[in-house]
Design a protein around this motif. Sequence first.
Motif, mmCIF file in Angstrom:
data_model
loop_
_atom_site.group_PDB
_atom_site.id
_atom_site.type_symbol
_atom_site.label_atom_id
_atom_site.label_comp_id
_atom_site.label_asym_id
_atom_site.label_seq_id
_atom_site.Cartn_x
_atom_site.Cartn_y
_atom_site.Cartn_z
ATOM 1 N N GLU A 255 53.486 46.538 -1.258
ATOM 2 C CA GLU A 255 52.681 45.376 -0.865
ATOM 3 C C GLU A 255 53.344 44.653 0.326
ATOM 4 O OE1 GLU A 255 50.739 41.645 -3.364
ATOM 5 O OE2 GLU A 255 52.567 42.576 -4.012
ATOM 6 N N ALA A 256 54.675 44.481 0.218
ATOM 7 C CA ALA A 256 55.401 43.788 1.290
ATOM 8 C C ALA A 256 55.356 44.596 2.587
ATOM 9 C CB ALA A 256 56.839 43.541 0.867
ATOM 10 N N LEU A 257 55.477 45.928 2.475
ATOM 11 C CA LEU A 257 55.431 46.771 3.676
ATOM 12 C C LEU A 257 54.059 46.704 4.339
ATOM 13 C CD1 LEU A 257 57.383 49.924 2.446
ATOM 14 C CD2 LEU A 257 58.006 48.496 4.397
ATOM 15 N N ARG A 258 53.005 46.722 3.497
ATOM 16 C CA ARG A 258 51.649 46.624 4.045
ATOM 17 C C ARG A 258 51.459 45.298 4.767
ATOM 18 N NH1 ARG A 258 49.707 49.312 -0.424
ATOM 19 N NH2 ARG A 258 49.211 47.363 -1.486
ATOM 20 N N ALA A 259 51.954 44.222 4.127
ATOM 21 C CA ALA A 259 51.801 42.896 4.737
ATOM 22 C C ALA A 259 52.512 42.852 6.084
ATOM 23 C CB ALA A 259 52.366 41.835 3.809
ATOM 24 N N SER A 260 53.619 43.586 6.178
ATOM 25 C CA SER A 260 54.387 43.510 7.423
ATOM 26 C C SER A 260 53.699 44.240 8.557
ATOM 27 C CB SER A 260 55.795 44.057 7.208
ATOM 28 O OG SER A 260 55.810 45.439 7.344
ATOM 29 N N ALA A 261 53.069 45.386 8.249
ATOM 30 C CA ALA A 261 52.475 46.170 9.333
ATOM 31 C C ALA A 261 50.971 45.995 9.417
ATOM 32 C CB ALA A 261 52.807 47.646 9.137
ATOM 33 N N GLY A 262 50.378 45.400 8.375
ATOM 34 C CA GLY A 262 48.935 45.176 8.367
ATOM 35 C C GLY A 262 48.145 46.460 8.254
ATOM 36 N N LEU A 275 64.125 51.324 1.732
ATOM 37 C CA LEU A 275 64.363 49.907 1.425
ATOM 38 C C LEU A 275 65.284 49.763 0.217
ATOM 39 C CD1 LEU A 275 60.967 47.989 1.716
ATOM 40 C CD2 LEU A 275 63.055 47.557 3.006
ATOM 41 N N LEU A 276 65.022 50.576 -0.817
ATOM 42 C CA LEU A 276 65.846 50.515 -2.026
ATOM 43 C C LEU A 276 67.282 50.922 -1.704
ATOM 44 C CD1 LEU A 276 63.347 51.952 -4.663
ATOM 45 C CD2 LEU A 276 64.295 49.646 -4.643
ATOM 46 N N ALA A 277 67.414 51.963 -0.858
ATOM 47 C CA ALA A 277 68.764 52.415 -0.499
ATOM 48 C C ALA A 277 69.515 51.318 0.247
ATOM 49 C CB ALA A 277 68.677 53.683 0.362
ATOM 50 N N ASP A 278 68.786 50.560 1.048
ATOM 51 C CA ASP A 278 69.399 49.489 1.831
ATOM 52 C C ASP A 278 70.074 48.445 0.938
ATOM 53 O OD1 ASP A 278 69.953 48.829 4.359
ATOM 54 O OD2 ASP A 278 68.049 47.845 4.823
ATOM 55 N N VAL A 279 69.506 48.249 -0.267
ATOM 56 C CA VAL A 279 70.087 47.254 -1.173
ATOM 57 C C VAL A 279 70.870 47.924 -2.304
ATOM 58 C CG1 VAL A 279 68.380 45.480 -0.653
ATOM 59 C CG2 VAL A 279 67.945 47.066 -2.523
ATOM 60 N N GLY A 280 71.193 49.221 -2.116
ATOM 61 C CA GLY A 280 72.079 49.889 -3.056
ATOM 62 C C GLY A 280 71.404 50.355 -4.338
ATOM 63 N N LEU A 281 70.077 50.593 -4.308
ATOM 64 C CA LEU A 281 69.392 51.106 -5.505
ATOM 65 C C LEU A 281 68.817 52.494 -5.187
ATOM 66 C CD1 LEU A 281 67.369 47.921 -6.615
ATOM 67 C CD2 LEU A 281 69.493 48.773 -7.609
ATOM 68 N N VAL A 301 66.084 43.785 -5.653
ATOM 69 C CA VAL A 301 64.675 44.107 -5.358
ATOM 70 C C VAL A 301 64.058 42.982 -4.526
ATOM 71 C CG1 VAL A 301 62.385 44.432 -6.368
ATOM 72 C CG2 VAL A 301 64.356 45.598 -7.364
ATOM 73 N N ALA A 302 64.366 41.720 -4.898
ATOM 74 C CA ALA A 302 63.819 40.590 -4.132
ATOM 75 C C ALA A 302 64.325 40.638 -2.686
ATOM 76 C CB ALA A 302 64.211 39.269 -4.789
ATOM 77 N N ILE A 303 65.581 41.038 -2.501
ATOM 78 C CA ILE A 303 66.129 41.130 -1.144
ATOM 79 C C ILE A 303 65.439 42.270 -0.387
ATOM 80 C CG2 ILE A 303 68.218 41.558 0.221
ATOM 81 C CD1 ILE A 303 69.801 40.302 -2.183
ATOM 82 N N ALA A 304 65.244 43.409 -1.090
ATOM 83 C CA ALA A 304 64.569 44.550 -0.438
ATOM 84 C C ALA A 304 63.170 44.145 0.005
ATOM 85 C CB ALA A 304 64.491 45.728 -1.410
ATOM 86 N N ARG A 305 62.483 43.372 -0.860
ATOM 87 C CA ARG A 305 61.118 42.958 -0.510
ATOM 88 C C ARG A 305 61.135 42.054 0.724
ATOM 89 N NH1 ARG A 305 57.488 39.518 -4.514
ATOM 90 N NH2 ARG A 305 59.221 38.160 -4.042
ATOM 91 N N ALA A 306 62.123 41.154 0.772
ATOM 92 C CA ALA A 306 62.220 40.282 1.947
ATOM 93 C C ALA A 306 62.522 41.096 3.204
ATOM 94 C CB ALA A 306 63.309 39.224 1.723
ATOM 95 N N LEU A 307 63.329 42.175 3.047
ATOM 96 C CA LEU A 307 63.714 42.977 4.217
ATOM 97 C C LEU A 307 62.559 43.831 4.740
ATOM 98 C CD1 LEU A 307 67.265 44.285 3.199
ATOM 99 C CD2 LEU A 307 66.723 42.438 4.793
ATOM 100 N N ALA A 308 61.516 44.021 3.906
ATOM 101 C CA ALA A 308 60.404 44.896 4.296
ATOM 102 C C ALA A 308 59.785 44.472 5.625
ATOM 103 C CB ALA A 308 59.343 44.909 3.200
ATOM 104 N N VAL A 309 59.759 43.169 5.896
ATOM 105 C CA VAL A 309 59.116 42.712 7.132
ATOM 106 C C VAL A 309 60.102 42.661 8.296
ATOM 107 C CG1 VAL A 309 57.373 41.379 5.882
ATOM 108 C CG2 VAL A 309 59.458 40.241 6.646
ATOM 109 N N LYS A 310 61.316 43.185 8.084
ATOM 110 C CA LYS A 310 62.372 43.173 9.107
ATOM 111 C C LYS A 310 62.599 41.759 9.653
ATOM 112 C CE LYS A 310 62.241 47.930 10.667
ATOM 113 N NZ LYS A 310 61.059 48.548 10.137
ATOM 114 N N PRO A 311 62.963 40.827 8.783
ATOM 115 C CA PRO A 311 63.125 39.439 9.233
ATOM 116 C C PRO A 311 64.384 39.282 10.077
ATOM 117 C CG PRO A 311 63.906 39.667 6.989
ATOM 118 C CD PRO A 311 63.353 41.010 7.380
ATOM 119 N N ALA A 312 64.437 38.184 10.824
ATOM 120 C CA ALA A 312 65.653 37.862 11.578
ATOM 121 C C ALA A 312 66.516 36.900 10.783
ATOM 122 C CB ALA A 312 65.273 37.249 12.924
#
Length: 405
Positions: A255-262, A275-281, A301-312
Motif C-alpha cells: 500500500e505504501a509503495l503504491r502511494a509513493s509511485a501512484g 524494503l524488509l531487508a533494509d530494516v533487517g527482516l 515494519v513501521a520504519i520500512a513502511r515510512a521508507l517506501a516513499v524514499k523520504p528525506a
Amino acid sequence: MSLILITHNLRLAFSTCERIYVLYAGSLLEVGDAAAVERQPYHPYTLGLLLSEPPADIRVPRLVAIRGSVPQAADVVGRCGFADRCDWAKQICRAGKPPLVARDIGRLTACVRQDEIQCELDALRTAALCAAPATPRRDETEGALVRIDALVKTFDGPRGHPICAVKHVSLRIMPGESVGLVGESGSGKTTLGRCLVGLETPTAGDIRIDGIAAADFGAMAKADRARVRRTIQMIFQDPYSTLNPRHSVGQALSEALRASAGAASASTPERIAALLADVGLSAAYATRRPASLSGGERQRVAIARALAVKPAILVCDEPVSALDVSVQAQVLNLFKRLQAEHGLSYLFITHDLAVVRQIAERIYVLYLGEIVEEGPTERVIDDPQHPYTRRLVESIPRSANQHAP
Ligand SMILES: Nc1ncnc2c1ncn2[C@@H]1O[C@H](COP(=O)(O)OP(=O)(O)OP(=O)(O)O)[C@@H](O)[C@H]1O
Ligand code: SF4
Ligand SMILES: [Mg+2]
C-alpha cells in the motif's frame, strides 16, 4: 518499606535498587548485589543487556545489540534458554537446563560456563567503557531541509481556556542531519512533530519543507502536498496503533509503495523484500500480521513502511521508548545505519537524554512549549546553560554504563 521494581530500564534499576534479579524466558539467569552485577556481570545475557544500554555520558559509534529475540519459555525447556543467542554456547549448554548456582557471596548465575568465560566477559565490559570521539559539529544553517519559524499551536482547553502547546518555536534541520527534540512530558514535542507532518495545523508561524510552504496542508497545491508527503514521514512510539491489524506486513508495505509511485505496478514482491531487508527482516515476514510480531519487529515494519516513499526526513516520536534495552539498541543501530546509507535527516523526539546523545548531532530543549536551549548534543548535555536543561540532565538516573572521567 520494601520495594520490588519491575522494569526493562537498566539505569532506573541499577540506580534505585540494591539487588537485581535478571529474568529471561521465564527463568532467573543472574542474581546479585546491584553494584557488583553492574561492574562485573557473570551471565552473558546480563552482559548483553548492559552493553545494549546507551551510555548517558558519551556517544558511542555503535551500540552493541544482542542478536535475535527472547524465545518462549516452552521452547527452551531442558537447555540454556539463552543458548541460541550466546557467543559462548557449546554442546554442554544444551545438554540440560543450567541451574542457578552461587558463585560468590550473594551472587548466583545460571551459566554452566561462567568460570571459563568470565575473563572474556570482563574484557568486553571494560572495552565498552572506552570513550568514543565526539561527532563533528555543524554550524551552517543555509540550505535547511526543514525551517520552522515562530510556530504557535493552541488547542481549545476546558471552559474555553486555550492551551498553548507550542509557543514561537523556530528550528532548522539540515539535509542528512539528525536533530533531537527533548523535554519533559507535556512540553509540546509531539504537537510540534504532528504540525511538521500535517497532522495538526499550526495556529500561527511558518513551516518550510524542502522549500515548500507546508504550515497548512489543506491550503497547499496538490502537487506540493504530494511532494511534502514523500519528503517527510513520521514514526510513532506505538507502531501497533499505526498498522492495520487485518493487513499482512506485505499488504501494508505494498500500500505504501503504491502511494509513493501512484501506480499499481510499483509494488512487487522484490520491492517488498528489499524494503524488509533494509530494516533487517527476511522476506518471509511479508505474510505475517502485526499481532504476531514482537515490538521491535513491528517498529522495523513501521520504519520500512515510512521508507517506501524514499523520504528525506523522518520525524520519530519516542520510537524506542516502548522497547527493552537490547531491542532498543538494535533499532537505534538501524536508525544510524539508515541515516548513513540513505543520507536521511531525523527529528528525534524523546525524553531520554541517553538515547538522544546516541542518535542526534544537535538538540533543541523544549520547556512549556518554548525552546529554551539549542546546540550540539555534547555541549548541551555536558554543559547545559539553561536552568531547565540542567534540571533535565540532573534527573537522568545514573547510568549502568557511566564512564570514568
Ligand atoms: N488535541 C489536543 N487537545 C487539547 N490539548 C492538547 C491536544 N494535544 C496536546 N495537547 C496539550 O498540549 C500540551 C503538549 O502536548 P504534547 O503531546 O505535544 O506533549 P509531549 O511533549 O509530546 O508530551 P509526552 O512526552 O508526554 O509525549 C499538553 O499540555 C497537552 O495536554
Ligand atoms: S550456559 Fe552456555 S549458552 Fe547459556 S549463557 Fe552460559 S555459555 Fe551461554
Ligand atoms: Mg509526546
